[in-house]
Design a protein around this motif. Structure first.
Motif, PDB file in Angstrom:
ATOM      1  N   ILE A   5      94.418  33.863  29.693  1.00 22.94           N
ATOM      2  CA  ILE A   5      95.035  33.475  30.743  1.00 22.94           C
ATOM      3  C   ILE A   5      95.852  33.116  31.740  1.00 22.94           C
ATOM      4  N   SER A   6      96.599  33.852  32.798  1.00 18.05           N
ATOM      5  CA  SER A   6      97.287  33.262  33.616  1.00 18.05           C
ATOM      6  C   SER A   6      98.270  33.421  34.695  1.00 18.05           C
ATOM      7  N   ALA A   7      98.629  33.049  34.961  1.00 18.73           N
ATOM      8  CA  ALA A   7      98.675  32.332  36.454  1.00 18.73           C
ATOM      9  C   ALA A   7      98.505  33.020  37.214  1.00 18.73           C
ATOM     10  N   GLY A   8      97.325  33.137  39.083  1.00 21.44           N
ATOM     11  CA  GLY A   8      97.200  34.211  39.428  1.00 21.44           C
ATOM     12  C   GLY A   8      96.102  34.834  39.000  1.00 21.44           C
ATOM     13  N   ASP A   9      95.448  35.068  37.927  1.00 19.27           N
ATOM     14  CA  ASP A   9      94.901  35.574  37.445  1.00 19.27           C
ATOM     15  C   ASP A   9      93.184  35.646  37.846  1.00 19.27           C
ATOM     16  N   HIS A  10      92.529  36.374  38.483  1.00 20.65           N
ATOM     17  CA  HIS A  10      90.750  36.806  39.548  1.00 20.65           C
ATOM     18  C   HIS A  10      90.448  36.510  37.822  1.00 20.65           C
ATOM     19  N   VAL A  11      89.650  35.611  37.368  1.00 23.21           N
ATOM     20  CA  VAL A  11      88.415  36.141  36.435  1.00 23.21           C
ATOM     21  C   VAL A  11      86.784  36.148  36.605  1.00 23.21           C
ATOM     22  N   LEU A  12      86.460  36.960  35.966  1.00 24.51           N
ATOM     23  CA  LEU A  12      85.237  37.225  35.737  1.00 24.51           C
ATOM     24  C   LEU A  12      84.207  36.312  34.503  1.00 24.51           C
ATOM     25  N   ASP A  13      82.908  35.041  34.538  1.00 25.58           N
ATOM     26  CA  ASP A  13      83.106  34.517  33.152  1.00 25.58           C
ATOM     27  C   ASP A  13      81.115  35.323  33.667  1.00 25.58           C
ATOM     28  N   LEU A  14      81.012  36.088  33.003  1.00 25.64           N
ATOM     29  CA  LEU A  14      79.595  37.099  33.837  1.00 25.64           C
ATOM     30  C   LEU A  14      78.623  36.199  32.481  1.00 25.64           C
ATOM     31  N   CYS A  15      78.158  35.244  31.666  1.00 24.21           N
ATOM     32  CA  CYS A  15      77.304  34.639  31.305  1.00 24.21           C
ATOM     33  C   CYS A  15      77.918  33.120  31.205  1.00 24.21           C
ATOM     34  N   ALA A  16      77.982  32.753  31.893  1.00 24.66           N
ATOM     35  CA  ALA A  16      79.279  31.563  32.827  1.00 24.66           C
ATOM     36  C   ALA A  16      78.191  29.839  32.137  1.00 24.66           C
ATOM     37  N   ALA A  17      76.924  30.029  32.194  1.00 20.91           N
ATOM     38  CA  ALA A  17      76.352  28.593  31.370  1.00 20.91           C
ATOM     39  C   ALA A  17      76.977  28.337  30.235  1.00 20.91           C
ATOM     40  N   PRO A  18      76.349  27.119  29.691  1.00 24.08           N
ATOM     41  CA  PRO A  18      76.575  25.927  30.384  1.00 24.08           C
ATOM     42  C   PRO A  18      77.505  25.691  31.604  1.00 24.08           C
ATOM     43  N   GLY A  19      78.497  26.408  30.890  1.00 19.59           N
ATOM     44  CA  GLY A  19      79.977  26.293  31.720  1.00 19.59           C
ATOM     45  C   GLY A  19      80.844  25.548  30.513  1.00 19.59           C
ATOM     46  N   ALA A  20      81.131  25.199  29.668  1.00 17.46           N
ATOM     47  CA  ALA A  20      82.357  24.864  28.582  1.00 17.46           C
ATOM     48  C   ALA A  20      83.344  25.947  28.803  1.00 17.46           C
ATOM     49  N   LYS A  21      83.120  27.371  28.782  1.00 15.28           N
ATOM     50  CA  LYS A  21      84.293  28.016  28.649  1.00 15.28           C
ATOM     51  C   LYS A  21      84.811  28.747  30.252  1.00 15.28           C
ATOM     52  N   LEU A  22      83.626  27.703  31.098  1.00 17.05           N
ATOM     53  CA  LEU A  22      84.689  28.274  32.633  1.00 17.05           C
ATOM     54  C   LEU A  22      84.867  27.230  32.457  1.00 17.05           C
ATOM     55  N   CYS A  23      85.297  25.790  32.202  1.00 16.41           N
ATOM     56  CA  CYS A  23      85.757  25.114  32.481  1.00 16.41           C
ATOM     57  C   CYS A  23      87.232  25.116  31.929  1.00 16.41           C
ATOM     58  N   MET A  24      87.210  25.459  30.611  1.00 20.32           N
ATOM     59  CA  MET A  24      87.930  25.510  29.892  1.00 20.32           C
ATOM     60  C   MET A  24      89.251  26.882  31.214  1.00 20.32           C
ATOM     61  N   ILE A  25      88.925  28.217  30.929  1.00 20.44           N
ATOM     62  CA  ILE A  25      89.663  28.878  32.171  1.00 20.44           C
ATOM     63  C   ILE A  25      89.670  28.122  33.162  1.00 20.44           C
TER      64      ILE A  25
END
Length: 292
Positions: A5-25
């Motif tokens: 991940i780099s500053a300014g990236d637009h990121v898609l988490d396609l299977c996001a729940a329950p959210g730990a990975k999303l929070c890290m991103i």
């Protein structure tokens, strides 16, 4: 992290729940870019929303209840990245204002009548259940937000990074397998060992990977992962996907050189397992999209 991940990236988490990975991103993203989280299970994505609010990480995030196989929305336009364009505000009345957790009486009544948790169907349009102040949503109209663009436009305006942590049998997860001592071994047979289920999962995993890659811009990176140890849910999916997508190319994961893992059956893919890694099982592959 494999996505790098780099500053300014637009990121898609396609299977996001329950959210730990999303929070890290989101934590890695910092004060620029955006993250879009998608999940087919409303109740699980609601838990994801709660986690974002708990840790104050949702400022640049938006969450959609939708099927990852058919989700088609690209990152919100840069015009509303920080605040609405003044020219738009003079012409558009029905715009998204700052998100609030307060729900109307009708919404609360509908939620009480909805019954047990259900998965959305592929024909249902995406439902926005959360957006942060700087997620790009504030200032947009519904027409702007849900606008479907062509594959040609996605090539230049899609996501910089996509994560497809696909639904799987979880047979590599030590904690998950231990639960079957309580659930019963017939449940293990039905959820993990049943041939029809694994065949259906292969189709689902390939479909999720294909759609995630479609939403990736040229030059972007996609990571596919599962917590399964089976070849059918990992290397077989990768090989079929590469045959069907000429613009896809496997990338080296530089960080993997220092990981306690081993190479997969397909070159440039990586596997964790209890014996080699002293962890639960995990499969990781990274792709880039070529301009062809």
């Amino acid at each position: 992290m494999a996505l790098n991940i780099s500053a300014g990236d637009h990121v898609l988490d396609l299977c996001a729940a329950p959210g730990a990975k999303l929070c890290m991103i989101l934590d890695l993203l910092g004060d620029s870019g955006s993250v879009t989280g998608v999940d087919v299970a409303r109740h699980r994505l609601a838990a994801c929303r709660t986690m974002l609010q708990k840790y104050s990480l949702g400022d640049r995030c938006r969450l959609f209840v939708a099927d990852g196989v058919t989700f088609s929305l690209i990152p919100a336009g840069s015009c509303s990245d920080s605040k609405p364009c003044e020219s738009d505000l003079t012409e558009k009345v029905d715009i998204f204002k700052e998100w609030t957790s307060r729900r109307t009486w009708k919404e609360r009544k509908k939620a009480r009548k909805s019954g047990p948790p259900q998965l959305v169907s592929r024909s249902q349009p995406p439902e926005l259940i959360y957006y942060g102040r700087h997620s790009g949503v504030v200032g947009l109209t519904k027409e702007d937000l849900y606008k479907i663009v062509s594959d040609r436009e996605i090539m230049s305006s899609g996501y910089n990074k996509v994560l497809v942590d696909a639904e799987c049998t979880h047979d590599g997860s030590v904690k998950h397998i231990q639960k079957f001592e309580h659930w019963g071994w017939k449940t293990l047979q039905r959820r993990v060992l049943d041939a029809e289920r694994t065949d259906n999962l292969h189709v689902l995993q390939l479909s999720l990977l294909t759609n995630g890659f479609r939403l990736l811009k040229v030059g972007g990176s996609l990571v596919y992962s599962t917590c399964s140890l089976t070849v059918a849910q990992n290397e077989d999916v990768i090989e079929q996907f590469l045959k069907e997508n000429a613009s896809a190319e496997l990338q080296e994961i530089d960080a993997a050189r220092s990981w306690p893992c081993k190479g997969g059956r397909v070159e440039k893919t990586w596997r964790f397992d209890p014996l080699t890694s002293q962890t639960s099982g995990l499969f990781v592959a990274k792709f880039t999209k070529l301009a062809i």
